[in-house]
Enzyme design. Sequence first.
Site, PDB file in Angstrom:
ATOM      1  N   GLN A  42       0.963   2.617 -19.508  1.00 28.88           N
ATOM      2  CA  GLN A  42       1.574   2.304 -18.463  1.00 28.88           C
ATOM      3  C   GLN A  42       0.761   3.560 -17.317  1.00 28.88           C
ATOM      4  O   GLN A  42       0.843   4.473 -17.611  1.00 28.88           O
ATOM      5  CB  GLN A  42       3.154   2.499 -18.394  1.00 28.88           C
ATOM      6  CG  GLN A  42       3.944   2.112 -17.163  1.00 28.88           C
ATOM      7  CD  GLN A  42       3.925   0.392 -17.429  1.00 28.88           C
ATOM      8  OE1 GLN A  42       3.826  -0.041 -18.345  1.00 28.88           O
ATOM      9  NE2 GLN A  42       4.270  -0.179 -16.495  1.00 28.88           N
ATOM     10  N   LEU A  43       0.404   2.529 -16.217  1.00 33.37           N
ATOM     11  CA  LEU A  43      -0.401   3.370 -15.243  1.00 33.37           C
ATOM     12  C   LEU A  43       0.356   4.451 -14.556  1.00 33.37           C
ATOM     13  O   LEU A  43       1.568   4.074 -14.170  1.00 33.37           O
ATOM     14  CB  LEU A  43      -0.636   2.559 -14.019  1.00 33.37           C
ATOM     15  CG  LEU A  43      -1.643   2.959 -12.974  1.00 33.37           C
ATOM     16  CD1 LEU A  43      -2.922   3.308 -13.542  1.00 33.37           C
ATOM     17  CD2 LEU A  43      -1.694   1.917 -11.720  1.00 33.37           C
ATOM     18  N   HIS A  44      -0.143   5.554 -14.788  1.00 28.51           N
ATOM     19  CA  HIS A  44       0.692   6.771 -14.010  1.00 28.51           C
ATOM     20  C   HIS A  44      -0.062   7.588 -13.393  1.00 28.51           C
ATOM     21  O   HIS A  44      -1.397   7.911 -13.481  1.00 28.51           O
ATOM     22  CB  HIS A  44       1.625   7.624 -15.223  1.00 28.51           C
ATOM     23  CG  HIS A  44       0.706   7.982 -16.200  1.00 28.51           C
ATOM     24  ND1 HIS A  44       0.348   7.120 -17.343  1.00 28.51           N
ATOM     25  CD2 HIS A  44       0.209   9.277 -16.724  1.00 28.51           C
ATOM     26  CE1 HIS A  44      -0.371   7.917 -18.188  1.00 28.51           C
ATOM     27  NE2 HIS A  44      -0.421   9.135 -17.850  1.00 28.51           N
ATOM     28  N   LEU A  45       0.565   8.192 -12.261  1.00 26.41           N
ATOM     29  CA  LEU A  45      -0.149   9.258 -11.317  1.00 26.41           C
ATOM     30  C   LEU A  45       0.217  10.480 -11.743  1.00 26.41           C
ATOM     31  O   LEU A  45       1.458  10.731 -11.719  1.00 26.41           O
ATOM     32  CB  LEU A  45       0.186   8.640  -9.807  1.00 26.41           C
ATOM     33  CG  LEU A  45      -0.231   9.668  -8.896  1.00 26.41           C
ATOM     34  CD1 LEU A  45      -1.776   9.609  -8.767  1.00 26.41           C
ATOM     35  CD2 LEU A  45       0.368   9.540  -7.292  1.00 26.41           C
TER      36      LEU A  45
END
Length: 782
Positions: free
Chosen positions: A681-684
Site C-alpha cells: 500500500q503506497l505510503h509516504l
Amino acid sequence: MPGDPTIHHTSDLRGSDGASEGASSLVVILVGAPGSGKSTFCDDVMAAARRPWVRVCQDVVANGKQGTKSQCITSASAALEEGKSVFIDRCNLEQEQRADFVRLRKVQVDVHAVVLDLPAQLCISRSVKRTGHEGKLQGGRAAMVVNRMLQKKELPNLTEGFSRITFCQNESDVKEAVKTYSQLGPSDILSAGVFGQKNKEAKVQLGIMKFLKKIDKPDFDASGKDSTPVGNLPHDTASIQTSVTSTCSMELEKNKEDLRNSNSKCPSQRSLIGDSSMDFVHTLAFPSISTADFQFDLKLASEIIVDCVSDFLQRFDNIRLVLVDLSEKSKILSLVRERSANKHIDSSKFFTFVGDITQLHTRGNLRCNVIANAANWRLKPGGGGVNAAIFKVAGESLQIATKKCADILSPGSSVVVPLPSNSPLHSRERVTHVIHVVGPNMNPQRPNCLNNDYVEGCKVLRNAYSSLFANFASILENQSKTDSKRHVSAISSTHVEGTTITSSPDSDQMAKQEAQSNPDRNKKSKVFATSGASKDKSIVMNDNHGHTPCNENTGNLMSSASLGDAVDENRRHAKVTKRSWGAWAQALHEIALNPEKHQNVVMEKSDDYVVLNDMYPKAKKHVLVVSRLQGLDSLSDVRKEHLSLLKTMHSAGLKWTRMFLKEDASLMFRLGYHVVPSMRQLHLHVISQDFDSPRLQNKKHWNSFNTSFFRDSTDLIQEIEKHGVANINDDESLLKMELRCHRCRSAHPNIPRLKSHIALCKASLPASLLDNDRLVSASPKG
C-alpha cells in the site's frame, strides 16, 4: 586451531594494514530439541573462546524474559554490527524457523548449523529432570513438548544457505564441536561442508538423486511392473526401491481398473493410462491443497476441487486434470470421486490417482507435463508432504528457478516455474513446469492461521484452484504458440490477481494476428485468464522492465496484444521489481481499506488517506500517510492520473510536520517514499532528521532513508508530472552502502558508533536538501 585441518588461518588474507579481508564474524544456528544441550554448548564454547561471542536465546532475549523471534533477529544483527559472532540458541527444528536467521548471511558473515541430534530419550530425560530452566520447560510437561517437536524435525541441509553443518549424535561429537568452536581464532575460517553425519538420514540428505544417477530410466513390463534388477541399486536403497515399485504397481493396476470400469459405461471413451498408442494429452497433476499440513475440512475441500475442475473443463479440450494422493485409503480422493461422479464429469479428462507425484511417469506410467506443488508462502523447501518431496527430487535447479519467478506467494495465488532441463523431474519424469500454489491455513501451528474462518478459507481455496488452473491454461496457450515460432528470446511474467503467467515477447505479436483472425479464441483466453481473479477486477502486467495496470473502471482484461504494447511503452520509462506480498506485509493495506476496524492506530482519516505512527519509528517523529486507493501498492503503480492523490498526501504530511514543529521547533523533516517498500500500500514517510530511535538498528534501516533508495515527495511529483511514471532505482546495493553521517558525510563502522556521532554532529544538512522544499523546518534555512 593448530593442527586442525578444518580451520584456516587468515593471515594470508590480510591487507598491508593487517586487517582481515575475509569474513570474521560467524552466525552459528543451534538445532536441537529441548534437553539436547544447546545452552550448555554455548556456555562451554564461550568459557574458552578465543573470539567474542554473543548468545541469543529467545527465553531471555527481552531483558531476561521470554521474547520473540523478531527480537532474537534484532539482537543478533546488533551483535554482528559490533563485530561479534553469534550463537542462535533456539530449537530451530524446522527449516522455516531457521530461514530468517540464515538470511543474516547477507551482512557478509558465514552461517553455520550445529545439530545436536541426540537420542530423544536422553533429551526427554534431561528436560524432565531439570529445574530453574530459563524457558520454564521442565517436569512432566517437558516430555510431551519434546516428543511433539521431534515429530516435526527437519534436518538442515546446505541448500538452505549454510556454509557448514556439523552433526553431533552423541556426547563425544558434542565435545569435539565445542573444541572446534572454542579454539577458533578471531580471524579463523572453518571449512565449508557437512561434517559428522553418520546415520541413514545423511544418505537421505545427499538426496535420492545420488542413486537415481546410477540407473537409467526404469523399464516396465506389460503389467507396469519395474523390471530393473534390484541388485543394480545401491544396497541402502534396494529394499526401499522394491517396496515403492511394488506399491506403485498395485496402485497403477487399481487406477487402470477404475478407468476401465468407468470407460465401460462410456464406450466412446478410452483409457488414458498405459495406452501408448494415443497422442500425448496435456496433463496437470495436482495434490489436494491445504488438506494435509494446513488441516482444511476435507468435505468442503472436495466440493471446491470438483466445482473448480468442472468450471475449467468446460472451456478446454485435449487436456487432463489428475488429483494425486499417496494413499489408496485417502479420504479426499474418495470424496472427490463421489462428487465428480454425481456431477457427471468426464473421467477421461479428470480422475484421481494413487501414487507419488514426483514419480508419476517412471512409477505410474502416467505422463504429466505439469505438476502442482502445495507450497508454503516463502516458496522454500521444507515442511512435509508434497512440498518437501518435489523440492528434493527436483533438485537445486527448482529452487533457483523459483527464486527468479517470485520470492513469496500469498494464500489463494500461484506462480508458474519453468523447470530447467537439468532437473531430474524434467529429464526423468518429463515435467516441464511446476506451479507453486498456496492455499488457506487452518492449522494453528502454522503461520497465518484463519482460526476456523471457513467463509474466508473457502474463498481463498477457491481462488487457489482457479489460479492454478488458469496458470495451467496459460502454459498450454504459450506452448501452442511457441510450437509455431520457437525462437523465444525472453520470458516475461504476467500477474493476474496473484497468478503469475509465463509468456514470451514473441507471443504478443502472434496474439495480435490471432486476435484479428480468430476473435472467439481471444475471448476464450480472457475467460481462463480471469478464473483466478478476486473481487478486485484490475490486472497487472509485471516483469523486470515494465508495469501497467488495466483500466479499473471497465473491469475487463486487455488482449494479450494490447498488454504487450502497454508494457513496451512503459518499459521505456520505468524499471519495476516483480513483487508478491506475504501476509506479514499486508498490515498497511488492511488498515487503509478498513480504517474503522483500526481506530486505535489511525490518527487521521480521509477519503484519500489515513495517517498513523510508524510501528517501528526510525526517528523521534515518524508517521506514515497511507493511500486508501486499492491497487496502488507502491511507487511502481503510480501514474499521471494519481498526481492529485500524491499532492493530497504531501499536503497531509506537511500539516503533520507543522504540528510537530509547534511542539519542538528544533526538528527538521523529510517527506518521501521508499522505491521498494517492505509493506504493501503506497505510503509516504514523514520522518524527522534526528534519527534518534532505538528502532534504528542496522545498515538497511539507515540507508533506506539516507540514500537514493528514499525519494523525496516533491521530486516525485515533478517527475510524474513530466514523465507519467516514477524513475525507480531498485538497486539493492544501496541498502548495503557504508554508513555515512547524513550531515557531514563521515563514515562509521557500525550503527552504535554512527548514532553516537550524530548526537554530537553540528554540521548543516546538505544544501541539496534545501532545494525544491525537500527539507521542512521551522527555519527557512534548516
